[in-house]
Design a protein around this motif. Structure first.
Motif, PDB file in Angstrom:
ATOM      1  N   UNK A 224     -23.577 -11.024  21.178  1.00  9.45           N
ATOM      2  CA  UNK A 224     -23.958 -12.347  21.682  1.00  9.45           C
ATOM      3  C   UNK A 224     -22.697 -13.165  21.881  1.00  9.45           C
ATOM      4  N   UNK A 225     -22.576 -13.770  23.068  1.00  9.05           N
ATOM      5  CA  UNK A 225     -21.383 -14.540  23.434  1.00  9.05           C
ATOM      6  C   UNK A 225     -20.125 -13.689  23.244  1.00  9.05           C
ATOM      7  N   UNK A 226     -20.214 -12.436  23.682  1.00 13.55           N
ATOM      8  CA  UNK A 226     -19.092 -11.490  23.682  1.00 13.55           C
ATOM      9  C   UNK A 226     -18.560 -11.155  22.289  1.00 13.55           C
ATOM     10  N   UNK A 227     -19.413 -11.233  21.295  1.00 16.24           N
ATOM     11  CA  UNK A 227     -19.031 -10.868  19.938  1.00 16.24           C
ATOM     12  C   UNK A 227     -20.160 -10.060  19.301  1.00 16.24           C
ATOM     13  N   UNK A 228     -19.793  -9.026  18.519  1.00 17.71           N
ATOM     14  CA  UNK A 228     -20.787  -8.231  17.805  1.00 17.71           C
ATOM     15  C   UNK A 228     -21.132  -8.917  16.484  1.00 17.71           C
ATOM     16  N   UNK A 229     -22.436  -8.973  16.184  1.00 15.60           N
ATOM     17  CA  UNK A 229     -22.907  -9.705  15.010  1.00 15.60           C
ATOM     18  C   UNK A 229     -23.617  -8.819  13.987  1.00 15.60           C
ATOM     19  N   UNK A 230     -24.290  -7.777  14.418  1.00 15.46           N
ATOM     20  CA  UNK A 230     -24.927  -6.808  13.531  1.00 15.46           C
ATOM     21  C   UNK A 230     -25.363  -5.632  14.387  1.00 15.46           C
ATOM     22  N   UNK A 231     -26.061  -4.677  13.810  1.00 10.89           N
ATOM     23  CA  UNK A 231     -26.461  -3.473  14.542  1.00 10.89           C
ATOM     24  C   UNK A 231     -27.933  -3.184  14.288  1.00 10.89           C
ATOM     25  N   UNK A 232     -28.606  -2.609  15.291  1.00 13.06           N
ATOM     26  CA  UNK A 232     -30.011  -2.241  15.149  1.00 13.06           C
ATOM     27  C   UNK A 232     -30.256  -0.875  15.766  1.00 13.06           C
ATOM     28  N   UNK A 233     -31.096  -0.087  15.112  1.00 10.41           N
ATOM     29  CA  UNK A 233     -31.601   1.151  15.706  1.00 10.41           C
ATOM     30  C   UNK A 233     -32.989   0.842  16.234  1.00 10.41           C
TER      31      UNK A 233
ATOM     32  N   UNK B 273     -23.860   3.734  21.407  1.00 11.64           N
ATOM     33  CA  UNK B 273     -23.791   4.211  20.031  1.00 11.64           C
ATOM     34  C   UNK B 273     -23.238   3.080  19.174  1.00 11.64           C
ATOM     35  N   UNK B 274     -23.076   3.368  17.892  1.00 14.31           N
ATOM     36  CA  UNK B 274     -22.655   2.340  16.958  1.00 14.31           C
ATOM     37  C   UNK B 274     -21.137   2.218  16.821  1.00 14.31           C
ATOM     38  N   UNK B 275     -20.389   2.950  17.619  1.00 13.89           N
ATOM     39  CA  UNK B 275     -18.935   2.934  17.470  1.00 13.89           C
ATOM     40  C   UNK B 275     -18.328   1.527  17.530  1.00 13.89           C
ATOM     41  N   UNK B 276     -18.743   0.664  18.481  1.00 14.40           N
ATOM     42  CA  UNK B 276     -18.118  -0.662  18.538  1.00 14.40           C
ATOM     43  C   UNK B 276     -18.448  -1.560  17.342  1.00 14.40           C
ATOM     44  N   UNK B 277     -19.485  -1.212  16.576  1.00 13.28           N
ATOM     45  CA  UNK B 277     -19.895  -2.096  15.477  1.00 13.28           C
ATOM     46  C   UNK B 277     -20.005  -1.333  14.164  1.00 13.28           C
ATOM     47  N   UNK B 278     -19.125  -0.360  13.978  1.00  6.91           N
ATOM     48  CA  UNK B 278     -19.151   0.433  12.750  1.00  6.91           C
ATOM     49  C   UNK B 278     -18.860  -0.395  11.506  1.00  6.91           C
ATOM     50  N   UNK B 279     -18.248  -1.552  11.666  1.00  4.91           N
ATOM     51  CA  UNK B 279     -17.886  -2.366  10.501  1.00  4.91           C
ATOM     52  C   UNK B 279     -19.109  -2.893   9.759  1.00  4.91           C
ATOM     53  N   UNK B 280     -20.278  -2.852  10.393  1.00  6.88           N
ATOM     54  CA  UNK B 280     -21.482  -3.328   9.728  1.00  6.88           C
ATOM     55  C   UNK B 280     -22.097  -2.281   8.794  1.00  6.88           C
ATOM     56  N   UNK B 281     -21.510  -1.073   8.783  1.00  5.15           N
ATOM     57  CA  UNK B 281     -22.012   0.003   7.940  1.00  5.15           C
ATOM     58  C   UNK B 281     -20.980   0.349   6.866  1.00  5.15           C
ATOM     59  N   UNK B 282     -21.429   0.599   5.663  1.00  3.01           N
ATOM     60  CA  UNK B 282     -20.523   1.005   4.596  1.00  3.01           C
ATOM     61  C   UNK B 282     -19.801   2.288   4.988  1.00  3.01           C
ATOM     62  N   UNK B 283     -18.477   2.245   4.909  1.00  2.00           N
ATOM     63  CA  UNK B 283     -17.625   3.370   5.278  1.00  2.00           C
ATOM     64  C   UNK B 283     -17.830   3.789   6.734  1.00  2.00           C
ATOM     65  N   UNK B 284     -18.234   2.837   7.584  1.00  2.77           N
ATOM     66  CA  UNK B 284     -18.462   3.083   9.014  1.00  2.77           C
ATOM     67  C   UNK B 284     -19.464   4.213   9.242  1.00  2.77           C
ATOM     68  N   UNK B 285     -20.476   4.275   8.396  1.00  2.68           N
ATOM     69  CA  UNK B 285     -21.418   5.409   8.363  1.00  2.68           C
ATOM     70  C   UNK B 285     -22.843   4.887   8.532  1.00  2.68           C
ATOM     71  N   UNK B 286     -23.428   4.960   9.761  1.00  2.00           N
ATOM     72  CA  UNK B 286     -24.809   4.512   9.950  1.00  2.00           C
ATOM     73  C   UNK B 286     -25.785   5.379   9.159  1.00  2.00           C
ATOM     74  N   UNK B 287     -26.944   4.829   8.785  1.00  2.00           N
ATOM     75  CA  UNK B 287     -27.955   5.633   8.094  1.00  2.00           C
ATOM     76  C   UNK B 287     -28.297   6.897   8.866  1.00  2.00           C
TER      77      UNK B 287
END
Length: 322
Positions: free
Chosen positions: A78-87, A52-66
């Motif tokens: 990538x290289x043990x760091x989150x860079x963005x999110x995809x559905x 789910x998107x829990x580990x990368x909620x910071x990429x969504x406004x107010x931690x709220x995925x579409x």
């Protein structure tokens, strides 16, 4: 009713504990309800086994995925760091959208390898995207997602949804080069009006957005799917994008006052599509004719997405209203 339950189970907002409990219940009911529950269980396995998107909620406004679509939630790591999110849409082997934080960038496009998401092929695989091997690709990977061979000699380019242009960090840029972040995009769109749109958004947000800017970019499929390489990767009829800039400065010129805190666009990926959504500028150079991008409000974008995707779709929490 079963499809509605399936969508709920695929939602990234459900906790792992609740999913496990429901999975146990489904196994108990399977012996009594037959094919309907088997179909529901299959849908769950196909759509919710990446995470789910829990580990990368910071990429969504107010931690709220579409809200409005289901799929495989990928925190692009990538290289043990989150860079963005995809559905990710497993059936079409393309992302439905990618979401990221805009970062003003002046560095060039990186030279890097194309990558894939191992967890789409193996549920217990490491969560880091990895480069494709120089030789044959594992068949589980081939079945689970697009591979480089799908795009070679296809007449389509690899169109980024989260573009390297919108990231300043070199590793963030490299992370965008994964096939779970790209869709088949015609070259005159990718290198023409859509590229100009991405540059315009870069300049606009760099100049006037005071703090974080959240961007979600996605696709609108054809009403009847079209594919490259047989039925390997679905071709989108349109690309769309929207940004949310909750805090912006007061020096915005008059012609851009309607473009904050949100704005959106839909771009043509087929010069032969009808003009109900995006009109064609007949004065464009022949190379780019029919690949126009139409700017619009967030509400107008969501109206078109609802009509074409058949679901009530919300891009940002509370419409990016503070």
């Amino acid at each position: 009713m079963m499809s509605a339950i399936s969508r709920l189970l695929a939602s990234s907002s459900w906790s792992v504990l609740l999913q496990k409990s429901l999975h146990f219940l489904l196994n108990m009911l399977r012996f009594h309800t037959g094919a309907a529950v088997l179909a529901l269980t299959a849908a769950w396995v196909c759509q919710a086994d990446v995470g789910d998107f829990t580990p990368c909620e910071r990429f969504f406004y107010n931690a709220w995925p579409p809200k409005g679509l289901v799929g495989a939630a990928i925190c692009q790591r990538y290289l043990n760091k989150y860079h963005f999110a995809s559905l990710y849409d497993r059936h079409r082997r393309t992302p439905s959208y990618s979401a990221y934080l805009f970062s003003p960038a002046d560095t060039k496009r990186p030279h890097t390898h194309w990558k894939y998401e191992p967890q789409l092929a193996y549920a217990k695989a490491d969560g880091n995207m990895i480069p494709f091997p120089p030789g044959p690709v594992d068949q589980n990977v081939v079945q689970s997602q697009a591979i480089e061979l799908d795009y070679i000699n296809s007449s389509y380019t690899r169109g980024h949804l989260s573009p390297s242009l919108h990231h300043s960090d070199d590793i963030d840029k490299c992370a965008t080069f994964t096939l779970t972040n790209v869709v088949p995009q015609k070259g005159p769109s990718n290198d023409g009006p859509w590229a100009a749109f991405e540059k315009d958004i870069k300049n606009r947000l760099t100049s006037y957005c005071a703090k974080e800017a959240y961007i979600v970019t996605g696709v609108i499929p054809y009403q009847k799917d079209r594919w490259i390489k047989g039925d390997r990767v679905a071709i989108p009829e349109y690309l769309w994008s929207a940004y949310c800039c909750p805090s912006y400065n007061t020096s915005i010129p008059a012609n851009l006052t309607q473009a904050f805190p949100t704005y959106a666009a839909i771009g043509r990926n087929d010069p032969n599509s009808t003009e109900e959504i995006v009109p064609v500028d007949k004065t464009r150079p022949k190379k780019y004719l029919g690949y126009d991008v139409r700017l619009m409000s967030l509400k107008t974008l969501e109206m078109y997405l609802q009509d074409r995707l058949g679901t009530v779709f919300s891009v940002f929490y509370n419409g990016c209203s503070t």
